[in-house]
Design a protein around this motif. Structure first.
Motif, PDB file in Angstrom:
ATOM      1  N   VAL A   1       0.871  -1.169   0.000  1.00 40.42           N
ATOM      2  CA  VAL A   1       0.000   0.000   0.000  1.00 40.42           C
ATOM      3  C   VAL A   1       0.911   1.222   0.000  1.00 40.42           C
ATOM      4  O   VAL A   1       1.789   1.350   0.850  1.00 40.42           O
ATOM      5  N   ALA A   2       0.755   2.056  -1.020  1.00 44.16           N
ATOM      6  CA  ALA A   2       1.536   3.287  -1.112  1.00 44.16           C
ATOM      7  C   ALA A   2       0.687   4.421  -0.556  1.00 44.16           C
ATOM      8  O   ALA A   2      -0.475   4.595  -0.933  1.00 44.16           O
ATOM      9  N   VAL A   3       1.273   5.179   0.366  1.00 46.82           N
ATOM     10  CA  VAL A   3       0.569   6.295   0.995  1.00 46.82           C
ATOM     11  C   VAL A   3       1.254   7.591   0.578  1.00 46.82           C
ATOM     12  O   VAL A   3       2.468   7.724   0.690  1.00 46.82           O
ATOM     13  N   ARG A   4       0.461   8.532   0.077  1.00 47.03           N
ATOM     14  CA  ARG A   4       0.963   9.866  -0.267  1.00 47.03           C
ATOM     15  C   ARG A   4       0.641  10.774   0.911  1.00 47.03           C
ATOM     16  O   ARG A   4      -0.502  10.828   1.369  1.00 47.03           O
ATOM     17  N   PHE A   5       1.664  11.449   1.424  1.00 46.74           N
ATOM     18  CA  PHE A   5       1.426  12.324   2.562  1.00 46.74           C
ATOM     19  C   PHE A   5       2.229  13.603   2.437  1.00 46.74           C
ATOM     20  O   PHE A   5       3.210  13.671   1.703  1.00 46.74           O
ATOM     21  N   VAL A   6       1.773  14.617   3.155  1.00 43.68           N
ATOM     22  CA  VAL A   6       2.393  15.935   3.126  1.00 43.68           C
ATOM     23  C   VAL A   6       2.948  16.234   4.514  1.00 43.68           C
ATOM     24  O   VAL A   6       2.223  16.165   5.509  1.00 43.68           O
ATOM     25  N   ILE A   7       4.239  16.554   4.554  1.00 46.42           N
ATOM     26  CA  ILE A   7       4.891  16.948   5.801  1.00 46.42           C
ATOM     27  C   ILE A   7       4.914  18.472   5.842  1.00 46.42           C
ATOM     28  O   ILE A   7       5.498  19.115   4.969  1.00 46.42           O
TER      29      ILE A   7
ATOM     30  N   ALA B   1      -3.132   9.949   2.308  1.00 48.94           N
ATOM     31  CA  ALA B   1      -4.154   9.210   1.572  1.00 48.94           C
ATOM     32  C   ALA B   1      -3.502   8.027   0.875  1.00 48.94           C
ATOM     33  O   ALA B   1      -2.309   8.060   0.548  1.00 48.94           O
ATOM     34  N   VAL B   2      -4.275   6.999   0.649  1.00 50.10           N
ATOM     35  CA  VAL B   2      -3.786   5.841  -0.086  1.00 50.10           C
ATOM     36  C   VAL B   2      -3.617   6.248  -1.543  1.00 50.10           C
ATOM     37  O   VAL B   2      -4.557   6.714  -2.184  1.00 50.10           O
ATOM     38  N   ALA B   3      -2.398   6.104  -2.059  1.00 47.25           N
ATOM     39  CA  ALA B   3      -2.114   6.441  -3.458  1.00 47.25           C
ATOM     40  C   ALA B   3      -2.377   5.243  -4.357  1.00 47.25           C
ATOM     41  O   ALA B   3      -2.888   5.387  -5.467  1.00 47.25           O
TER      42      ALA B   3
ATOM     43  N   VAL C   1      -3.471   2.247   7.631  1.00 44.84           N
ATOM     44  CA  VAL C   1      -2.086   2.649   7.398  1.00 44.84           C
ATOM     45  C   VAL C   1      -2.022   4.149   7.112  1.00 44.84           C
ATOM     46  O   VAL C   1      -1.187   4.866   7.671  1.00 44.84           O
ATOM     47  N   ALA C   2      -2.923   4.650   6.266  1.00 42.03           N
ATOM     48  CA  ALA C   2      -2.934   6.088   5.952  1.00 42.03           C
ATOM     49  C   ALA C   2      -3.175   6.917   7.206  1.00 42.03           C
ATOM     50  O   ALA C   2      -2.534   7.963   7.402  1.00 42.03           O
ATOM     51  N   ARG C   3      -4.061   6.463   8.085  1.00 43.15           N
ATOM     52  CA  ARG C   3      -4.307   7.197   9.342  1.00 43.15           C
ATOM     53  C   ARG C   3      -3.083   7.168  10.246  1.00 43.15           C
ATOM     54  O   ARG C   3      -2.732   8.166  10.870  1.00 43.15           O
ATOM     55  N   GLU C   4      -2.425   6.022  10.328  1.00 42.92           N
ATOM     56  CA  GLU C   4      -1.254   5.905  11.203  1.00 42.92           C
ATOM     57  C   GLU C   4      -0.120   6.813  10.735  1.00 42.92           C
ATOM     58  O   GLU C   4       0.629   7.340  11.552  1.00 42.92           O
TER      59      GLU C   4
END
Length: 125
Positions: free
Chosen positions: A56-62, A72-74, A87-90
């Motif tokens: 599962v690839a997750v796209r996130f912004v730091i 979000a799940v990419a 996983v996206a929430r974690e």
């Protein structure tokens, strides 16, 4: 009749059904300091499924302060929306060093899942 069926499932499959009390678990999770939204999405195993494999690839912004401002799940090959969203929430809970020079950092990171070896993580084994 329900308990009889649980026993049949156990005898036929070797699986042990589990019964949970959502009201008690949710209250306990909230009392530990988790937001009610996360508490209502609890799972006995968390972001885990011992027989699952895939990515599962997750796209996130730091954000500049090091907090994850969105995730979000990419993409995913898991086929399990509950685990993917977990996983996206974690990822949102992770804290990174502050971003030098301002701005934000956008990341897409793949998390790989593979089945656990039999008995892994069990005490005494």
């Amino acid at each position: 009749q329900y308990l009889r069926r649980l026993c049949e499932v156990n005898m036929l499959t070797g699986s042990t059904p589990s019964i949970h009390n959502d009201k008690a678990v949710i209250a306990s999770v909230v009392n530990q300091g988790f937001p009610e939204e996360d508490a209502r999405d609890w799972s006995a195993t968390g972001c885990a499924e011992p027989t699952m494999s895939g990515r599962v690839a997750v796209r996130f912004v730091i954000a500049q302060d090091g907090r994850v401002s969105s995730s979000a799940v990419a993409s995913s090959t898991l086929g399990n929306t509950d685990v993917e969203q977990c996983v996206a929430r974690e990822v949102r809970r992770i804290r990174f060093p502050t971003v030098d020079g301002g701005g934000v950092v956008v990341v897409t990171y793949p998390f790989a899942f593979r089945p656990s070896p039999a008995g892994a993580g069990r005490s005494g084994r």
